[in-house]
Design a protein around this motif. Structure first.
Motif, PDB file in Angstrom:
ATOM      1  N   GLY A 291       0.821  -1.208   0.000  1.00  0.00           N
ATOM      2  CA  GLY A 291       0.000   0.000   0.000  1.00  0.00           C
ATOM      3  C   GLY A 291       0.856   1.259   0.000  1.00  0.00           C
ATOM      4  N   PHE A 292       1.953   1.236   0.739  1.00  0.00           N
ATOM      5  CA  PHE A 292       2.921   2.335   0.731  1.00  0.00           C
ATOM      6  C   PHE A 292       3.533   2.460  -0.658  1.00  0.00           C
ATOM      7  CE2 PHE A 292       7.123   3.850   2.910  1.00  0.00           C
ATOM      8  CZ  PHE A 292       6.917   5.128   2.439  1.00  0.00           C
ATOM      9  N   ASP A 293       3.926   1.331  -1.220  1.00  0.00           N
ATOM     10  CA  ASP A 293       4.528   1.349  -2.553  1.00  0.00           C
ATOM     11  C   ASP A 293       3.541   1.868  -3.595  1.00  0.00           C
ATOM     12  OD1 ASP A 293       6.805   0.316  -1.407  1.00  0.00           O
ATOM     13  OD2 ASP A 293       6.300  -1.762  -1.888  1.00  0.00           O
ATOM     14  N   LEU A 294       2.267   1.505  -3.458  1.00  0.00           N
ATOM     15  CA  LEU A 294       1.249   1.994  -4.383  1.00  0.00           C
ATOM     16  C   LEU A 294       1.186   3.516  -4.359  1.00  0.00           C
ATOM     17  CD1 LEU A 294      -1.172   1.498  -6.295  1.00  0.00           C
ATOM     18  CD2 LEU A 294      -2.614   1.317  -4.258  1.00  0.00           C
ATOM     19  N   ALA A 295       1.223   4.103  -3.172  1.00  0.00           N
ATOM     20  CA  ALA A 295       1.227   5.566  -3.070  1.00  0.00           C
ATOM     21  C   ALA A 295       2.464   6.155  -3.738  1.00  0.00           C
ATOM     22  CB  ALA A 295       1.153   5.992  -1.604  1.00  0.00           C
ATOM     23  N   ASN A 296       3.605   5.484  -3.573  1.00  0.00           N
ATOM     24  CA  ASN A 296       4.859   5.984  -4.141  1.00  0.00           C
ATOM     25  C   ASN A 296       4.906   5.852  -5.657  1.00  0.00           C
ATOM     26  OD1 ASN A 296       5.785   6.676  -1.625  1.00  0.00           O
ATOM     27  ND2 ASN A 296       7.003   4.823  -1.345  1.00  0.00           N
ATOM     28  N   MET A 297       4.037   5.057  -6.230  1.00  0.00           N
ATOM     29  CA  MET A 297       3.960   4.931  -7.684  1.00  0.00           C
ATOM     30  C   MET A 297       3.236   6.118  -8.313  1.00  0.00           C
ATOM     31  SD  MET A 297       2.998   0.884  -7.886  1.00  0.00           S
ATOM     32  CE  MET A 297       3.911  -0.280  -6.871  1.00  0.00           C
ATOM     33  N   CYS A 298       2.567   6.922  -7.491  1.00  0.00           N
ATOM     34  CA  CYS A 298       1.839   8.085  -7.986  1.00  0.00           C
ATOM     35  C   CYS A 298       2.792   9.274  -8.111  1.00  0.00           C
ATOM     36  CB  CYS A 298       0.687   8.420  -7.048  1.00  0.00           C
ATOM     37  SG  CYS A 298      -0.513   7.065  -6.869  1.00  0.00           S
ATOM     38  N   ASP A 299       2.363  10.298  -8.827  1.00  0.00           N
ATOM     39  CA  ASP A 299       3.207  11.471  -9.040  1.00  0.00           C
ATOM     40  C   ASP A 299       3.241  12.388  -7.822  1.00  0.00           C
ATOM     41  OD1 ASP A 299       3.819  11.136 -12.010  1.00  0.00           O
ATOM     42  OD2 ASP A 299       1.637  11.054 -12.009  1.00  0.00           O
ATOM     43  N   ILE A 300       2.125  12.480  -7.122  1.00  0.00           N
ATOM     44  CA  ILE A 300       1.978  13.386  -5.978  1.00  0.00           C
ATOM     45  C   ILE A 300       1.216  12.637  -4.896  1.00  0.00           C
ATOM     46  CG2 ILE A 300       0.898  15.534  -5.171  1.00  0.00           C
ATOM     47  CD1 ILE A 300       1.210  16.620  -8.043  1.00  0.00           C
ATOM     48  N   ARG A 301       1.599  12.877  -3.623  1.00  0.00           N
ATOM     49  CA  ARG A 301       0.894  12.272  -2.495  1.00  0.00           C
ATOM     50  C   ARG A 301       0.390  13.372  -1.555  1.00  0.00           C
ATOM     51  NH1 ARG A 301       4.258   9.502  -4.746  1.00  0.00           N
ATOM     52  NH2 ARG A 301       5.828  11.079  -4.248  1.00  0.00           N
TER      53      ARG A 301
ATOM     54  N   ALA B  56      -1.720  13.710   2.019  1.00  0.00           N
ATOM     55  CA  ALA B  56      -2.000  12.798   3.131  1.00  0.00           C
ATOM     56  C   ALA B  56      -3.002  13.372   4.120  1.00  0.00           C
ATOM     57  CB  ALA B  56      -0.716  12.438   3.873  1.00  0.00           C
ATOM     58  N   SER B  57      -3.818  12.499   4.659  1.00  0.00           N
ATOM     59  CA  SER B  57      -4.612  12.817   5.840  1.00  0.00           C
ATOM     60  C   SER B  57      -3.685  12.841   7.055  1.00  0.00           C
ATOM     61  CB  SER B  57      -5.692  11.745   6.040  1.00  0.00           C
ATOM     62  OG  SER B  57      -6.182  11.752   7.371  1.00  0.00           O
ATOM     63  N   SER B  58      -4.048  13.618   8.049  1.00  0.00           N
ATOM     64  CA  SER B  58      -3.264  13.639   9.285  1.00  0.00           C
ATOM     65  C   SER B  58      -3.269  12.275   9.965  1.00  0.00           C
ATOM     66  CB  SER B  58      -3.818  14.707  10.239  1.00  0.00           C
ATOM     67  OG  SER B  58      -5.192  14.464  10.506  1.00  0.00           O
ATOM     68  N   ARG B  59      -4.190  11.393   9.569  1.00  0.00           N
ATOM     69  CA  ARG B  59      -4.261  10.037  10.130  1.00  0.00           C
ATOM     70  C   ARG B  59      -3.430   9.029   9.331  1.00  0.00           C
ATOM     71  NH1 ARG B  59     -10.831   9.723  11.081  1.00  0.00           N
ATOM     72  NH2 ARG B  59     -10.969  11.328  12.709  1.00  0.00           N
ATOM     73  N   ALA B  60      -2.825   9.468   8.258  1.00  0.00           N
ATOM     74  CA  ALA B  60      -2.063   8.541   7.411  1.00  0.00           C
ATOM     75  C   ALA B  60      -0.799   8.070   8.119  1.00  0.00           C
ATOM     76  CB  ALA B  60      -1.703   9.206   6.085  1.00  0.00           C
ATOM     77  N   LYS B  61      -0.434   6.827   7.850  1.00  0.00           N
ATOM     78  CA  LYS B  61       0.833   6.263   8.295  1.00  0.00           C
ATOM     79  C   LYS B  61       1.449   5.519   7.121  1.00  0.00           C
ATOM     80  CE  LYS B  61      -0.516   5.723  13.143  1.00  0.00           C
ATOM     81  NZ  LYS B  61       0.324   6.839  13.591  1.00  0.00           N
ATOM     82  N   PHE B  62       2.772   5.445   7.115  1.00  0.00           N
ATOM     83  CA  PHE B  62       3.483   4.837   6.000  1.00  0.00           C
ATOM     84  C   PHE B  62       4.522   3.861   6.531  1.00  0.00           C
ATOM     85  CE2 PHE B  62       2.056   9.064   4.920  1.00  0.00           C
ATOM     86  CZ  PHE B  62       1.523   8.930   3.647  1.00  0.00           C
ATOM     87  N   GLY B  63       4.563   2.672   5.948  1.00  0.00           N
ATOM     88  CA  GLY B  63       5.545   1.693   6.401  1.00  0.00           C
ATOM     89  C   GLY B  63       5.963   0.732   5.306  1.00  0.00           C
ATOM     90  N   GLU B  64       7.273   0.618   5.092  1.00  0.00           N
ATOM     91  CA  GLU B  64       7.829  -0.382   4.174  1.00  0.00           C
ATOM     92  C   GLU B  64       8.162  -1.606   5.027  1.00  0.00           C
ATOM     93  OE1 GLU B  64       9.109  -0.813  -0.031  1.00  0.00           O
ATOM     94  OE2 GLU B  64       7.586   0.196   1.151  1.00  0.00           O
ATOM     95  N   THR B  65       7.122  -2.356   5.382  1.00  0.00           N
ATOM     96  CA  THR B  65       7.186  -3.324   6.479  1.00  0.00           C
ATOM     97  C   THR B  65       7.455  -4.762   6.044  1.00  0.00           C
ATOM     98  OG1 THR B  65       4.767  -3.506   6.314  1.00  0.00           O
ATOM     99  CG2 THR B  65       5.640  -1.942   7.928  1.00  0.00           C
ATOM    100  N   PHE B  66       7.941  -4.972   4.848  1.00  0.00           N
ATOM    101  CA  PHE B  66       8.111  -6.327   4.322  1.00  0.00           C
ATOM    102  C   PHE B  66       9.053  -7.170   5.181  1.00  0.00           C
ATOM    103  CE2 PHE B  66       6.893  -3.638   0.780  1.00  0.00           C
ATOM    104  CZ  PHE B  66       5.917  -4.379   0.156  1.00  0.00           C
ATOM    105  N   LEU B  67      10.200  -6.602   5.573  1.00  0.00           N
ATOM    106  CA  LEU B  67      11.164  -7.370   6.352  1.00  0.00           C
ATOM    107  C   LEU B  67      10.609  -7.785   7.706  1.00  0.00           C
ATOM    108  CD1 LEU B  67      14.743  -5.858   5.785  1.00  0.00           C
ATOM    109  CD2 LEU B  67      14.002  -8.214   5.442  1.00  0.00           C
ATOM    110  N   ASN B  68       9.678  -7.018   8.236  1.00  0.00           N
ATOM    111  CA  ASN B  68       9.045  -7.405   9.505  1.00  0.00           C
ATOM    112  C   ASN B  68       8.341  -8.749   9.375  1.00  0.00           C
ATOM    113  OD1 ASN B  68       9.873  -4.857  10.222  1.00  0.00           O
ATOM    114  ND2 ASN B  68       7.826  -3.976  10.387  1.00  0.00           N
TER     115      ASN B  68
END
Length: 269
Positions: free
Chosen positions: A127-137, A139-151
């Motif tokens: 989901g984080f990567d999907l956002a990063n595929m866009c040109d502009i992001r 965010a809501s103040s409630r948004a959180k971002f995590g590249e959590t694959f290694l977890n």
């Protein structure tokens, strides 16, 4: 091609609207926090990516999620059960990735119009990567971002390691990817991942306002400019300038150019 000759696509797990040249694609599987695997969202996103390229009545695509999350990425339940997209041996999983979630980065990278992610809540893993595929992001103040694959003992199989370092540099992308740390909207903005932060109720109106500003620009030149921005990332300067000259020749010979010039002159008067 007229809008009557190109109907809006029928989607399964997402909703699509079009108004004032702005298409809004809303992922609508809030029951699974808009997980990309185990749903029809991969197909829906690919279908819309193809449609906006063919539809001359769309100048901007907004991507957002219904419910509390933007997208939770992969379906954790399927991972735990070794089912769904994660079942099978090495070759089977590899093939499913290539024919499944990896279609999203290829489709979005090929979109000819600007894409704005309205990140309404957590954007985790794919989901984080999907956002990063866009040109502009935005965010809501409630948004959180995590590249959590290694977890979870896996790697970013959807191209995340390619996209993030191009946005924020190798060192910061390495830290976020290797630690699996989840960050809030403000920290994401400080790193350059997020352009603006808005309160939840203002997120979509603010995103639409920006989208409509972009959509008010001459549409053919906007598409060419988006293509140039993408091509600049992978071309040598001399080849890029040659392409820019060709695109400029096309732009100068479009009626929208003269319309825009005349409008500018009238405004100056």
């Amino acid at each position: 091609m007229s809008s009557q000759s190109l109907e809006m696509p029928q989607l399964k797990d997402a909703r699509l609207t079009l108004e004032n040249r702005v298409a809004v694609l809303t992922m609508d599987r809030h029951d699974v926090r808009n997980a990309l695997t185990g749903t029809e969202l991969i197909d829906d996103i690919g279908t819309v990516a193809n449609w906006v390229n063919l539809c001359p009545d769309v100048s901007v695509l907004v991507l957002t999620g219904e419910g509390s999350a933007f997208s939770a990425g992969g379906n954790i339940k399927d991972m735990a059960e070794r089912g769904g997209d994660f079942a099978g041996n090495v070759a089977e999983v590899e093939n499913r990735y290539r024919r499944g979630i990896q279609r999203i980065p290829l489709a979005l990278q090929n979109v000819e119009i600007p894409i704005i992610a309205a990140v309404n809540g957590p954007a985790i893993g794919a989901g984080f990567d999907l956002a990063n595929m866009c040109d502009i992001r935005i965010a809501s103040s409630r948004a959180k971002f995590g590249e959590t694959f290694l977890n979870l003992g896996i790697i970013p199989g959807d191209g995340g390691a390619w996209f993030m370092q191009r946005l924020i540099g190798y060192q910061r992308a390495a830290e976020l990817t290797l630690t699996g740390r989840v960050i809030g909207a403000k920290e994401a903005q400080d790193y350059g991942l997020v352009l603006e932060i808005h309160e939840p109720e203002e997120l979509i109106p603010a995103t639409i306002k920006l989208a409509e500003k972009i959509a008010s620009q001459p549409p053919k030149a906007t598409r060419l400019t988006k293509r140039l921005l993408k091509m600049a990332q992978r071309m040598e300067l001399k080849d890029f300038l040659d392409l820019s000259a060709a695109y400029q020749g096309m732009s100068h010979n479009e009626p929208e150019h003269l319309d825009a010039v005349n409008a500018f002159i009238e405004k100056m008067k």
